[in-house]
Write a protein that holds these residues in place. Structure first.
Motif, PDB file in Angstrom:
ATOM      1  N   ARG A 198     -40.298   3.464  12.042  1.00  0.00           N
ATOM      2  CA  ARG A 198     -41.065   3.438  10.797  1.00  0.00           C
ATOM      3  C   ARG A 198     -41.540   2.016  10.565  1.00  0.00           C
ATOM      4  NH1 ARG A 198     -40.673   3.630   4.931  1.00  0.00           N
ATOM      5  NH2 ARG A 198     -41.804   5.451   4.268  1.00  0.00           N
ATOM      6  N   ALA A 199     -42.711   1.894   9.981  1.00  0.00           N
ATOM      7  CA  ALA A 199     -43.243   0.577   9.626  1.00  0.00           C
ATOM      8  C   ALA A 199     -43.882   0.667   8.251  1.00  0.00           C
ATOM      9  CB  ALA A 199     -44.270   0.118  10.654  1.00  0.00           C
TER      10      ALA A 199
ATOM     11  N   SER B  53     -47.372   3.254   4.873  1.00  0.00           N
ATOM     12  CA  SER B  53     -46.261   3.453   5.796  1.00  0.00           C
ATOM     13  C   SER B  53     -46.751   4.209   7.020  1.00  0.00           C
ATOM     14  CB  SER B  53     -45.109   4.198   5.116  1.00  0.00           C
ATOM     15  OG  SER B  53     -45.522   5.491   4.733  1.00  0.00           O
ATOM     16  N   ALA B  54     -46.068   3.971   8.125  1.00  0.00           N
ATOM     17  CA  ALA B  54     -46.341   4.655   9.384  1.00  0.00           C
ATOM     18  C   ALA B  54     -45.005   5.167   9.898  1.00  0.00           C
ATOM     19  CB  ALA B  54     -46.969   3.695  10.378  1.00  0.00           C
ATOM     20  N   THR B  55     -44.947   6.451  10.244  1.00  0.00           N
ATOM     21  CA  THR B  55     -43.700   7.083  10.649  1.00  0.00           C
ATOM     22  C   THR B  55     -43.934   7.893  11.917  1.00  0.00           C
ATOM     23  OG1 THR B  55     -43.118   7.311   8.302  1.00  0.00           O
ATOM     24  CG2 THR B  55     -41.843   8.616   9.874  1.00  0.00           C
ATOM     25  N   ASP B  56     -43.055   7.710  12.914  1.00  0.00           N
ATOM     26  CA  ASP B  56     -43.108   8.551  14.108  1.00  0.00           C
ATOM     27  C   ASP B  56     -42.832   9.993  13.715  1.00  0.00           C
ATOM     28  OD1 ASP B  56     -43.732   6.982  16.348  1.00  0.00           O
ATOM     29  OD2 ASP B  56     -41.664   6.321  16.612  1.00  0.00           O
ATOM     30  N   VAL B  57     -43.729  10.884  14.122  1.00  0.00           N
ATOM     31  CA  VAL B  57     -43.541  12.318  13.926  1.00  0.00           C
ATOM     32  C   VAL B  57     -43.835  13.005  15.251  1.00  0.00           C
ATOM     33  CG1 VAL B  57     -44.108  12.269  11.452  1.00  0.00           C
ATOM     34  CG2 VAL B  57     -45.921  12.678  13.126  1.00  0.00           C
TER      35      VAL B  57
ATOM     36  N   GLY C 183     -51.167  11.754  19.009  1.00  0.00           N
ATOM     37  CA  GLY C 183     -51.148  10.883  20.180  1.00  0.00           C
ATOM     38  C   GLY C 183     -50.838   9.423  19.888  1.00  0.00           C
ATOM     39  N   ALA C 184     -50.875   9.015  18.621  1.00  0.00           N
ATOM     40  CA  ALA C 184     -50.579   7.627  18.272  1.00  0.00           C
ATOM     41  C   ALA C 184     -49.076   7.387  18.387  1.00  0.00           C
ATOM     42  CB  ALA C 184     -51.042   7.327  16.851  1.00  0.00           C
ATOM     43  N   THR C 185     -48.692   6.125  18.643  1.00  0.00           N
ATOM     44  CA  THR C 185     -47.282   5.766  18.714  1.00  0.00           C
ATOM     45  C   THR C 185     -47.035   4.490  17.911  1.00  0.00           C
ATOM     46  OG1 THR C 185     -47.468   4.364  20.672  1.00  0.00           O
ATOM     47  CG2 THR C 185     -47.089   6.732  21.047  1.00  0.00           C
ATOM     48  N   LEU C 186     -45.856   4.386  17.329  1.00  0.00           N
ATOM     49  CA  LEU C 186     -45.501   3.153  16.636  1.00  0.00           C
ATOM     50  C   LEU C 186     -45.343   2.003  17.620  1.00  0.00           C
ATOM     51  CD1 LEU C 186     -45.398   4.416  13.823  1.00  0.00           C
ATOM     52  CD2 LEU C 186     -43.350   3.089  13.482  1.00  0.00           C
ATOM     53  N   ALA C 187     -44.916   2.294  18.842  1.00  0.00           N
ATOM     54  CA  ALA C 187     -44.820   1.240  19.849  1.00  0.00           C
ATOM     55  C   ALA C 187     -46.204   0.631  20.093  1.00  0.00           C
ATOM     56  CB  ALA C 187     -44.238   1.788  21.148  1.00  0.00           C
ATOM     57  N   GLY C 188     -47.228   1.458  20.137  1.00  0.00           N
ATOM     58  CA  GLY C 188     -48.600   0.958  20.304  1.00  0.00           C
ATOM     59  C   GLY C 188     -49.084   0.208  19.082  1.00  0.00           C
ATOM     60  N   LEU C 189     -48.698   0.673  17.908  1.00  0.00           N
ATOM     61  CA  LEU C 189     -49.094   0.042  16.653  1.00  0.00           C
ATOM     62  C   LEU C 189     -48.455  -1.335  16.511  1.00  0.00           C
ATOM     63  CD1 LEU C 189     -50.548   0.731  13.842  1.00  0.00           C
ATOM     64  CD2 LEU C 189     -48.229   1.146  13.040  1.00  0.00           C
ATOM     65  N   LEU C 190     -47.168  -1.429  16.838  1.00  0.00           N
ATOM     66  CA  LEU C 190     -46.422  -2.663  16.650  1.00  0.00           C
ATOM     67  C   LEU C 190     -46.335  -3.452  17.958  1.00  0.00           C
ATOM     68  CD1 LEU C 190     -43.589  -1.258  14.376  1.00  0.00           C
ATOM     69  CD2 LEU C 190     -45.649  -2.497  13.680  1.00  0.00           C
TER      70      LEU C 190
ATOM     71  N   CYS D 136     -55.401  -5.561   2.081  1.00  0.00           N
ATOM     72  CA  CYS D 136     -54.870  -5.608   3.437  1.00  0.00           C
ATOM     73  C   CYS D 136     -53.363  -5.759   3.382  1.00  0.00           C
ATOM     74  CB  CYS D 136     -55.498  -6.794   4.171  1.00  0.00           C
ATOM     75  SG  CYS D 136     -55.114  -6.929   5.939  1.00  0.00           S
ATOM     76  N   GLY D 137     -52.686  -5.229   4.389  1.00  0.00           N
ATOM     77  CA  GLY D 137     -51.248  -5.400   4.527  1.00  0.00           C
ATOM     78  C   GLY D 137     -50.858  -5.328   5.982  1.00  0.00           C
ATOM     79  N   VAL D 138     -49.940  -6.167   6.417  1.00  0.00           N
ATOM     80  CA  VAL D 138     -49.481  -6.203   7.802  1.00  0.00           C
ATOM     81  C   VAL D 138     -48.290  -5.263   7.971  1.00  0.00           C
ATOM     82  CG1 VAL D 138     -48.486  -7.686   9.602  1.00  0.00           C
ATOM     83  CG2 VAL D 138     -50.283  -8.570   8.106  1.00  0.00           C
ATOM     84  N   PHE D 139     -48.343  -4.417   8.980  1.00  0.00           N
ATOM     85  CA  PHE D 139     -47.226  -3.505   9.258  1.00  0.00           C
ATOM     86  C   PHE D 139     -46.038  -4.294   9.805  1.00  0.00           C
ATOM     87  CE2 PHE D 139     -50.498  -0.167   9.306  1.00  0.00           C
ATOM     88  CZ  PHE D 139     -49.855   0.779   8.525  1.00  0.00           C
ATOM     89  N   GLN D 140     -44.871  -3.994   9.240  1.00  0.00           N
ATOM     90  CA  GLN D 140     -43.588  -4.564   9.679  1.00  0.00           C
ATOM     91  C   GLN D 140     -42.640  -3.409   9.938  1.00  0.00           C
ATOM     92  OE1 GLN D 140     -43.123  -7.916   9.975  1.00  0.00           O
ATOM     93  NE2 GLN D 140     -45.184  -8.306   9.208  1.00  0.00           N
ATOM     94  N   ALA D 141     -41.929  -3.461  11.057  1.00  0.00           N
ATOM     95  CA  ALA D 141     -40.940  -2.422  11.349  1.00  0.00           C
ATOM     96  C   ALA D 141     -39.913  -2.387  10.221  1.00  0.00           C
ATOM     97  CB  ALA D 141     -40.250  -2.716  12.680  1.00  0.00           C
ATOM     98  N   SER D 142     -39.503  -1.181   9.852  1.00  0.00           N
ATOM     99  CA  SER D 142     -38.494  -1.057   8.782  1.00  0.00           C
ATOM    100  C   SER D 142     -37.405  -0.092   9.178  1.00  0.00           C
ATOM    101  CB  SER D 142     -39.148  -0.606   7.480  1.00  0.00           C
ATOM    102  OG  SER D 142     -39.686   0.687   7.606  1.00  0.00           O
TER     103      SER D 142
END
Length: 180
Positions: free
Chosen positions: A37-38, A54-58, A137-144, A174-180
């Motif tokens: 999650r980010a 927020s971004a969450t792996d689903v 198809g998106a991934t948090l690994a690709g995002l972060l 704007c906001g920067v994604f940070q792993a949470s």
């Protein structure tokens, strides 16, 4: 006025149906056990806080959610941008849209969309708005990745078609994604 409200209602109904699965239930993506999650805290160029993304792996992708407050009323383009920087005053440091699949912009573009293309964010007269979308198809690994990613809200609506940014105007938050 009644015609505008009717057209708005029809548009919302079409979007709701498009987001349903075969059983008619809203498809919000099944969370992945222990999934990443980010979070990105959204702010204006003056640093005023205006919400969070927020971004969450689903299962099958990433679910993005934006909860905005204190924003100008109207329809605003909302996009994930490919660099995790939000330098004021114009947030151009966030780069272009997150587009690891090298597609064209927009869900209405036959050659699109970017993975960073989200639905328009509609802000009410109270300054609040919320959207949620699963990007297959998106991934948090690709995002972060090494240079991160940012959520950007634009001044105007995204036309969902014109490359590279849907004619959505300047960047107002704007906001920067940070792993949470």
């Amino acid at each position: 006025m009644r015609q505008v409200l009717t057209m708005t209602g029809l548009g919302l109904a079409a979007l709701s149906l498009a987001a349903c699965n075969d059983e008619g239930k809203m498809d919000t993506g099944t969370p992945v056990a222990g999934g990443a999650r980010a979070v990105a805290m959204l702010a204006t160029a003056t640093g005023a806080p205006v919400g969070r993304a927020s971004a969450t792996d689903v299962a099958g992708g990433v679910r993005f959610t934006i909860d905005a407050t204190g924003m100008p009323a109207g329809t605003h383009g909302a996009h994930v941008h490919m660099v995790g920087r939000c330098d004021a005053p114009d947030f151009t440091s966030a780069g272009g849209h997150w587009n690891p699949t090298q597609k064209k912009h927009g869900t209405m573009n036959p050659q699109g969309p970017h993975q960073g293309d989200l639905p328009n964010l509609v802000i009410g007269s109270d300054g609040r708005g919320t959207i949620g979308a699963v990007i297959p198809g998106a991934t948090l690994a690709g995002l972060l990745d090494a240079d991160g990613a940012a959520m950007v809200i634009h001044a105007g609506p995204d036309d969902l078609m014109t490359d590279p940014s849907g004619n959505s105007g300047g960047r107002i938050a704007c906001g920067v994604f940070q792993a949470s």
